[in-house]
Design a protein around this motif. Structure first.
Motif, PDB file in Angstrom:
ATOM      1  N   GLU A   1       0.838  -1.195   0.000  1.00 48.07           N
ATOM      2  CA  GLU A   1       0.000   0.000   0.000  1.00 48.07           C
ATOM      3  C   GLU A   1       0.871   1.241   0.000  1.00 48.07           C
ATOM      4  O   GLU A   1       1.910   1.275   0.644  1.00 48.07           O
ATOM      5  CB  GLU A   1      -0.850  -0.039   1.270  1.00 48.07           C
ATOM      6  CG  GLU A   1      -1.669   1.179   1.539  1.00 48.07           C
ATOM      7  CD  GLU A   1      -2.442   1.026   2.836  1.00 48.07           C
ATOM      8  OE1 GLU A   1      -3.583   0.531   2.774  1.00 48.07           O
ATOM      9  OE2 GLU A   1      -1.901   1.381   3.894  1.00 48.07           O
ATOM     10  N   ILE A   2       0.447   2.228  -0.750  1.00 55.71           N
ATOM     11  CA  ILE A   2       1.023   3.555  -0.619  1.00 55.71           C
ATOM     12  C   ILE A   2      -0.123   4.512  -0.367  1.00 55.71           C
ATOM     13  O   ILE A   2      -1.269   4.232  -0.711  1.00 55.71           O
ATOM     14  CB  ILE A   2       1.841   3.995  -1.850  1.00 55.71           C
ATOM     15  CG1 ILE A   2       0.952   4.159  -3.063  1.00 55.71           C
ATOM     16  CG2 ILE A   2       2.988   3.072  -2.121  1.00 55.71           C
ATOM     17  CD1 ILE A   2       1.654   4.885  -4.181  1.00 55.71           C
TER      18      ILE A   2
ATOM     19  N   ALA B   1      -6.415   7.174  -0.749  1.00 57.27           N
ATOM     20  CA  ALA B   1      -6.052   8.586  -0.858  1.00 57.27           C
ATOM     21  C   ALA B   1      -6.461   9.309   0.409  1.00 57.27           C
ATOM     22  O   ALA B   1      -7.572   9.168   0.880  1.00 57.27           O
ATOM     23  CB  ALA B   1      -6.727   9.229  -2.057  1.00 57.27           C
ATOM     24  N   SER B   2      -5.548  10.055   0.952  1.00 56.28           N
ATOM     25  CA  SER B   2      -5.867  10.899   2.093  1.00 56.28           C
ATOM     26  C   SER B   2      -6.598  12.118   1.568  1.00 56.28           C
ATOM     27  O   SER B   2      -6.280  12.635   0.509  1.00 56.28           O
ATOM     28  CB  SER B   2      -4.573  11.319   2.782  1.00 56.28           C
ATOM     29  OG  SER B   2      -4.818  12.374   3.672  1.00 56.28           O
TER      30      SER B   2
ATOM     31  N   ALA C   1      -2.096  12.459   5.990  1.00 53.36           N
ATOM     32  CA  ALA C   1      -1.854  11.149   5.407  1.00 53.36           C
ATOM     33  C   ALA C   1      -1.166  10.228   6.404  1.00 53.36           C
ATOM     34  O   ALA C   1      -1.402   9.024   6.403  1.00 53.36           O
ATOM     35  CB  ALA C   1      -1.018  11.287   4.141  1.00 53.36           C
ATOM     36  N   ALA C   2      -0.346  10.778   7.278  1.00 51.68           N
ATOM     37  CA  ALA C   2       0.380   9.963   8.250  1.00 51.68           C
ATOM     38  C   ALA C   2      -0.572   9.208   9.181  1.00 51.68           C
ATOM     39  O   ALA C   2      -0.241   8.132   9.671  1.00 51.68           O
ATOM     40  CB  ALA C   2       1.335  10.836   9.061  1.00 51.68           C
ATOM     41  N   THR C   3      -1.762   9.744   9.394  1.00 50.33           N
ATOM     42  CA  THR C   3      -2.725   9.051  10.258  1.00 50.33           C
ATOM     43  C   THR C   3      -3.273   7.799   9.594  1.00 50.33           C
ATOM     44  O   THR C   3      -3.882   6.968  10.259  1.00 50.33           O
ATOM     45  CB  THR C   3      -3.901   9.982  10.628  1.00 50.33           C
ATOM     46  OG1 THR C   3      -4.627  10.306   9.433  1.00 50.33           O
ATOM     47  CG2 THR C   3      -3.416  11.244  11.303  1.00 50.33           C
ATOM     48  N   MET C   4      -3.073   7.635   8.285  1.00 51.87           N
ATOM     49  CA  MET C   4      -3.576   6.472   7.555  1.00 51.87           C
ATOM     50  C   MET C   4      -2.560   5.332   7.469  1.00 51.87           C
ATOM     51  O   MET C   4      -2.864   4.264   6.956  1.00 51.87           O
ATOM     52  CB  MET C   4      -3.976   6.883   6.139  1.00 51.87           C
ATOM     53  CG  MET C   4      -5.068   7.927   6.087  1.00 51.87           C
ATOM     54  SD  MET C   4      -5.459   8.372   4.386  1.00 51.87           S
ATOM     55  CE  MET C   4      -6.235   6.850   3.847  1.00 51.87           C
TER      56      MET C   4
ATOM     57  N   SER D   1       1.577  -0.278   4.680  1.00 53.43           N
ATOM     58  CA  SER D   1       1.955   0.978   4.031  1.00 53.43           C
ATOM     59  C   SER D   1       3.460   1.029   3.808  1.00 53.43           C
ATOM     60  O   SER D   1       4.234   0.764   4.718  1.00 53.43           O
ATOM     61  CB  SER D   1       1.526   2.168   4.892  1.00 53.43           C
ATOM     62  OG  SER D   1       0.141   2.131   5.118  1.00 53.43           O
ATOM     63  N   HIS D   2       3.842   1.369   2.602  1.00 54.54           N
ATOM     64  CA  HIS D   2       5.261   1.464   2.262  1.00 54.54           C
ATOM     65  C   HIS D   2       5.720   2.879   1.978  1.00 54.54           C
ATOM     66  O   HIS D   2       6.913   3.135   1.955  1.00 54.54           O
ATOM     67  CB  HIS D   2       5.576   0.560   1.057  1.00 54.54           C
ATOM     68  CG  HIS D   2       5.610  -0.876   1.416  1.00 54.54           C
ATOM     69  ND1 HIS D   2       6.777  -1.570   1.613  1.00 54.54           N
ATOM     70  CD2 HIS D   2       4.614  -1.753   1.660  1.00 54.54           C
ATOM     71  CE1 HIS D   2       6.501  -2.811   1.939  1.00 54.54           C
ATOM     72  NE2 HIS D   2       5.195  -2.956   1.975  1.00 54.54           N
ATOM     73  N   ALA D   3       4.777   3.781   1.715  1.00 50.66           N
ATOM     74  CA  ALA D   3       5.167   5.152   1.404  1.00 50.66           C
ATOM     75  C   ALA D   3       3.973   6.086   1.525  1.00 50.66           C
ATOM     76  O   ALA D   3       2.831   5.668   1.384  1.00 50.66           O
ATOM     77  CB  ALA D   3       5.734   5.233  -0.012  1.00 50.66           C
ATOM     78  N   VAL D   4       4.283   7.331   1.785  1.00 47.00           N
ATOM     79  CA  VAL D   4       3.308   8.414   1.685  1.00 47.00           C
ATOM     80  C   VAL D   4       3.838   9.316   0.573  1.00 47.00           C
ATOM     81  O   VAL D   4       4.950   9.830   0.650  1.00 47.00           O
ATOM     82  CB  VAL D   4       3.185   9.219   3.012  1.00 47.00           C
ATOM     83  CG1 VAL D   4       2.278  10.407   2.813  1.00 47.00           C
ATOM     84  CG2 VAL D   4       2.672   8.306   4.132  1.00 47.00           C
TER      85      VAL D   4
END
Length: 170
Positions: free
Chosen positions: A124-125, A147-148, A156-159, A164-167
């Motif tokens: 996931e990104i 998508a945030s 986005a960090a809250t997701m 998750s591999h990247a924001v």
């Protein structure tokens, strides 16, 4: 009624059939149809190239055997060396320009290569919203991509989850 062999969906994958021209490319193509429009996209100025640049290019083409050729897929050796030198200066970490530096033609090619190297099916990104135009089209097909609705990395960090591999921020 059965599909004819000429029906698009029979011959083109769903992923490709769903691709559309990005808004920025659409605007550039529309702008090209307007007389005297000034385009600042893709290094295509709306004026002739200045004479001094034309002369410099002509000189380089005549006297430098490497000018005017495609470079190798990993980029010009001198540019890779310069990137490795700057990387070490900025981070303090030495990098081998022949093994660890890859030069691309642009940010979308770089992101495409990066995604294919580090993401596996089911990874996931997280994309901020809005995100880069065309980014979702280059993501590997099997990657989850929520998508945030936040305009920055804080939202986005809250997701972030274990998958998750990247924001990716605009």
């Amino acid at each position: 009624m059965s599909e004819r062999p000429t029906d698009r969906k029979r011959w083109i994958s769903r992923q490709v059939a769903g691709i559309t021209v990005s808004a920025i490319k659409e605007m550039a193509m529309r702008g090209a149809q307007v007389p005297d429009a000034v385009s600042l996209a893709w290094g295509l100025p709306s004026f002739r190239t200045p004479q001094r640049i034309l002369e410099s290019v002509a000189h380089a083409l005549e006297y430098d055997a490497d000018v005017g050729k495609y470079s190798l897929p990993d980029g010009l050796p001198g540019l890779r060396a310069a990137v490795a030198t700057k990387h070490e200066r900025v981070t303090g970490i030495a990098t081998d320009p022949d093994r660890n530096v890859f030069i691309t033609c642009g940010n979308m090619q770089a992101l495409n290569a990066l995604f294919h190297v580090v993401l596996d099916p089911g990874d996931e990104i997280i994309l901020t919203d809005p995100s880069r135009a065309g980014l979702s089209a280059i993501l590997p097909q099997r990657v989850d991509r929520p998508a945030s609705k936040e305009p920055n990395h804080r939202g986005a960090a809250t997701m972030v989850r274990k998958r998750s591999h990247a924001v990716i921020e605009r």
